[in-house]
Scaffold this motif. Structure first.
Motif, PDB file in Angstrom:
ATOM      1  N   ASP A 102       0.827  -1.213   0.000  1.00  0.00           N
ATOM      2  CA  ASP A 102       0.000   0.000   0.000  1.00  0.00           C
ATOM      3  C   ASP A 102       0.861   1.264   0.000  1.00  0.00           C
ATOM      4  O   ASP A 102       0.555   2.250  -0.692  1.00  0.00           O
ATOM      5  CB  ASP A 102      -0.945  -0.002   1.196  1.00  0.00           C
ATOM      6  N   GLU A 103       1.939   1.263   0.787  1.00  0.00           N
ATOM      7  CA  GLU A 103       2.812   2.436   0.833  1.00  0.00           C
ATOM      8  C   GLU A 103       3.499   2.663  -0.509  1.00  0.00           C
ATOM      9  O   GLU A 103       3.616   3.808  -0.977  1.00  0.00           O
ATOM     10  CB  GLU A 103       3.845   2.257   1.940  1.00  0.00           C
ATOM     11  N   THR A 104       3.950   1.588  -1.146  1.00  0.00           N
ATOM     12  CA  THR A 104       4.593   1.720  -2.452  1.00  0.00           C
ATOM     13  C   THR A 104       3.631   2.288  -3.487  1.00  0.00           C
ATOM     14  O   THR A 104       4.007   3.129  -4.318  1.00  0.00           O
ATOM     15  CB  THR A 104       5.112   0.352  -2.912  1.00  0.00           C
ATOM     16  N   ALA A 105       2.385   1.841  -3.451  1.00  0.00           N
ATOM     17  CA  ALA A 105       1.383   2.345  -4.403  1.00  0.00           C
ATOM     18  C   ALA A 105       1.151   3.838  -4.205  1.00  0.00           C
ATOM     19  O   ALA A 105       1.041   4.599  -5.181  1.00  0.00           O
ATOM     20  CB  ALA A 105       0.082   1.575  -4.242  1.00  0.00           C
ATOM     21  N   ALA A 106       1.078   4.296  -2.946  1.00  0.00           N
ATOM     22  CA  ALA A 106       0.871   5.725  -2.692  1.00  0.00           C
ATOM     23  C   ALA A 106       2.063   6.543  -3.182  1.00  0.00           C
ATOM     24  O   ALA A 106       1.888   7.619  -3.781  1.00  0.00           O
ATOM     25  CB  ALA A 106       0.630   5.950  -1.199  1.00  0.00           C
ATOM     26  N   PHE A 107       3.295   6.066  -2.956  1.00  0.00           N
ATOM     27  CA  PHE A 107       4.482   6.794  -3.422  1.00  0.00           C
ATOM     28  C   PHE A 107       4.507   6.876  -4.951  1.00  0.00           C
ATOM     29  O   PHE A 107       4.829   7.921  -5.527  1.00  0.00           O
ATOM     30  CB  PHE A 107       5.746   6.100  -2.916  1.00  0.00           C
ATOM     31  N   ASN A 108       4.170   5.774  -5.622  1.00  0.00           N
ATOM     32  CA  ASN A 108       4.176   5.780  -7.085  1.00  0.00           C
ATOM     33  C   ASN A 108       3.107   6.718  -7.642  1.00  0.00           C
ATOM     34  O   ASN A 108       3.323   7.406  -8.646  1.00  0.00           O
ATOM     35  CB  ASN A 108       3.957   4.366  -7.616  1.00  0.00           C
ATOM     36  N   LEU A 109       1.941   6.753  -7.012  1.00  0.00           N
ATOM     37  CA  LEU A 109       0.891   7.663  -7.457  1.00  0.00           C
ATOM     38  C   LEU A 109       1.299   9.113  -7.249  1.00  0.00           C
ATOM     39  O   LEU A 109       0.978   9.989  -8.067  1.00  0.00           O
ATOM     40  CB  LEU A 109      -0.414   7.358  -6.709  1.00  0.00           C
ATOM     41  N   TRP A 110       2.007   9.399  -6.155  1.00  0.00           N
ATOM     42  CA  TRP A 110       2.475  10.771  -5.906  1.00  0.00           C
ATOM     43  C   TRP A 110       3.464  11.199  -6.985  1.00  0.00           C
ATOM     44  O   TRP A 110       3.387  12.316  -7.504  1.00  0.00           O
ATOM     45  CB  TRP A 110       3.114  10.827  -4.523  1.00  0.00           C
ATOM     46  N   GLN A 111       4.394  10.322  -7.358  1.00  0.00           N
ATOM     47  CA  GLN A 111       5.351  10.640  -8.413  1.00  0.00           C
ATOM     48  C   GLN A 111       4.659  10.809  -9.763  1.00  0.00           C
ATOM     49  O   GLN A 111       4.988  11.715 -10.535  1.00  0.00           O
ATOM     50  CB  GLN A 111       6.409   9.534  -8.496  1.00  0.00           C
ATOM     51  N   GLU A 112       3.668   9.968 -10.042  1.00  0.00           N
ATOM     52  CA  GLU A 112       2.947  10.061 -11.317  1.00  0.00           C
ATOM     53  C   GLU A 112       2.097  11.328 -11.374  1.00  0.00           C
ATOM     54  O   GLU A 112       1.955  11.945 -12.435  1.00  0.00           O
ATOM     55  CB  GLU A 112       2.057   8.831 -11.493  1.00  0.00           C
ATOM     56  N   GLY A 113       1.560  11.760 -10.254  1.00  0.00           N
ATOM     57  CA  GLY A 113       0.789  13.002 -10.235  1.00  0.00           C
ATOM     58  C   GLY A 113       1.631  14.207 -10.585  1.00  0.00           C
ATOM     59  O   GLY A 113       1.213  15.072 -11.371  1.00  0.00           O
ATOM     60  N   TRP A 114       2.848  14.291 -10.042  1.00  0.00           N
ATOM     61  CA  TRP A 114       3.735  15.405 -10.385  1.00  0.00           C
ATOM     62  C   TRP A 114       4.156  15.334 -11.847  1.00  0.00           C
ATOM     63  O   TRP A 114       4.306  16.366 -12.513  1.00  0.00           O
ATOM     64  CB  TRP A 114       4.974  15.389  -9.474  1.00  0.00           C
ATOM     65  N   ARG A 115       4.371  14.110 -12.363  1.00  0.00           N
ATOM     66  CA  ARG A 115       4.756  13.991 -13.772  1.00  0.00           C
ATOM     67  C   ARG A 115       3.651  14.505 -14.683  1.00  0.00           C
ATOM     68  O   ARG A 115       3.907  15.195 -15.678  1.00  0.00           O
ATOM     69  CB  ARG A 115       5.078  12.528 -14.102  1.00  0.00           C
TER      70      ARG A 115
END
Length: 422
Positions: free
Chosen positions: A353-366
């Motif tokens: 779950d933590e990895t998914a949230a971090f990846n979504l945060w990076q994708e949002g900025w991209r």
């Protein structure tokens, strides 16, 4: 009727008129949804409900010091006030859930009070949120991953995580589930004894006949004894308490995200398909996580606070991709039951779950940076629609009603054959 307050009967007619107005607005295409015909509420059983109109010329019915509410015909009643009533009181509704009585208030003239109360909660951001010199910590974007374990996990900086349901709420829900299972077993045993006592038996598949209630009524027997009704009340109270705890936690969680960030990033889930597939235990945990309710609240709260909501594409590997910015290796062999895994490229230990949230945060900025580059813009337009290869941003513009081209199903039965032929 002489003992019943006049406003109770007046509000019953008012509610009925509102229901029919909504129905005809849906038929005419003035609403985006079709509310359907009004369904009359059953007056017997445990559906007691009454709405009282409050006259501003009389004394205010709420006494905060003594924790009482004055109800017409009953007088002061001891209550537990969950929050302060802001604005002018218009009406109050008393209803019953299980063996608990609830009262809700309808208020008017609350805009000025709410703006004054929430003025300190709004955070100002620089004009260019993607500029690292003005925003070195990349504040203002929150990413949320919906989880069947803790409801939802979110990050606002790409390094720390906070969960929707804390350990206390999860333990309390588990305790209530155990009590609810105990009551249901006792109820099932008493129901079996009642059926067998009146000659009703199970079929070849081990199920009770569907007309068991009709068979009991023919013999002049109620479907539930008094002890069985008490068990149903206990089950209803447990469900109500669990609903209140979850609703309160979800509102605080979503409000915190929307007030403190200009953009929210979530994953796109096919919730309807998820409820029809996989195991029964997964479907139950998914319903308990209230995934649809969280997304629904984020949509209208982003519209309230003029925020943007990004829906990342459903094919984006949020859980399978390594969150290390220098790696981004994809774990193709990750299963749904795997809650932790180790990246084979950089040996980083990941929590699902933590990895998914971090990846979504990076994708949002991209996505935001890609949007700024394509539109030559240096500011984040609230409610702007962002199109990217991996996601879209929800537009907070008001919903336009859909025009109907055919007669809705709810009205086809009311049209006579002669009118249809003419």
């Amino acid at each position: 009727l002489t003992k019943c307050p006049r406003t109770v009967l007046t509000n019953s007619l008012r509610h009925l008129g509102t229901a029919w107005s909504n129905f005809y607005d849906g038929v005419a295409g003035k609403r985006s949804d079709d509310p359907g015909k009004p369904v009359f509420r059953k007056r017997l059983g445990k559906n007691e409900r009454a709405t009282f109109q409050v006259d501003p010329r009389h004394k205010h019915p709420i006494d905060v010091n003594n924790q009482t509410v004055s109800i017409p015909g009953l007088g002061p009643v001891k209550v537990v006030l969950t929050e302060e009533v802001v604005g002018d009181l218009s009406s109050m509704t008393v209803k019953r859930k299980g063996n608990i009585w609830l009262i809700s208030f309808s208020v008017i003239n609350v805009e000025h009070s709410l703006i004054k109360r929430n003025a300190h909660k709004f955070i100002e951001y620089p004009d260019n949120p993607t500029d690292t010199t003005l925003n070195p910590d990349r504040r203002g974007v929150a990413a949320m991953d919906l989880s069947v374990v803790s409801g939802a996990v979110a990050t606002t900086d790409g390094a720390t995580i906070f969960s929707l349901f804390n350990e206390a709420v999860l333990r309390s829900n588990e305790h209530h589930e155990q009590r609810k299972t105990k009551y249901q077993r006792v109820y099932s045993r008493k129901q079996e004894q009642l059926y067998l006592a009146h000659g009703i038996t199970r079929d070849a598949n081990g199920a009770w006949p569907k007309n068991a209630t009709a068979l009991l009524s023919k013999k002049g027997v109620k479907k539930n004894t008094r002890n069985m009704e008490k068990l149903q009340d206990n089950i209803a109270v447990l469900d109500l308490h669990e609903l209140f705890r979850k609703t309160d936690a979800i509102h605080k969680f979503t409000t915190k995200l929307v007030q403190e960030n200009h953009t929210i990033v979530v994953e796109t889930l096919m919730l309807y398909g998820m409820t029809k597939a996989l195991s029964r235990g997964f479907r139950r945990r998914m319903h308990e996580a209230c995934m649809g309710k969280i997304i629904e609240q984020l949509k209208y709260k982003c519209a309230w606070y003029n925020r943007s909501l990004i829906f990342v594409d459903q094919c984006f590997p949020s859980s399978k991709r390594c969150s290390n910015t220098a790696c981004h290796e994809k774990n193709k062999h990750l299963l749904l039951k795997d809650r932790t895994w180790v990246c084979t490229a950089c040996n980083t230990i990941h929590v699902r779950d933590e990895t998914a949230a971090f990846n979504l945060w990076q994708e949002g900025w991209r996505l935001l940076e890609e949007f700024f580059q394509q539109n030559n813009s240096n500011c984040l337009a609230a409610g702007s629609v962002v199109r990217g290869r991996q996601g879209v941003v929800f537009s907070v513009n008001p919903i336009k009603p859909k025009k109907r081209k055919t007669t809705p199903k709810s009205l086809q039965k009311t049209i006579s054959p002669l009118a249809q032929s003419g």
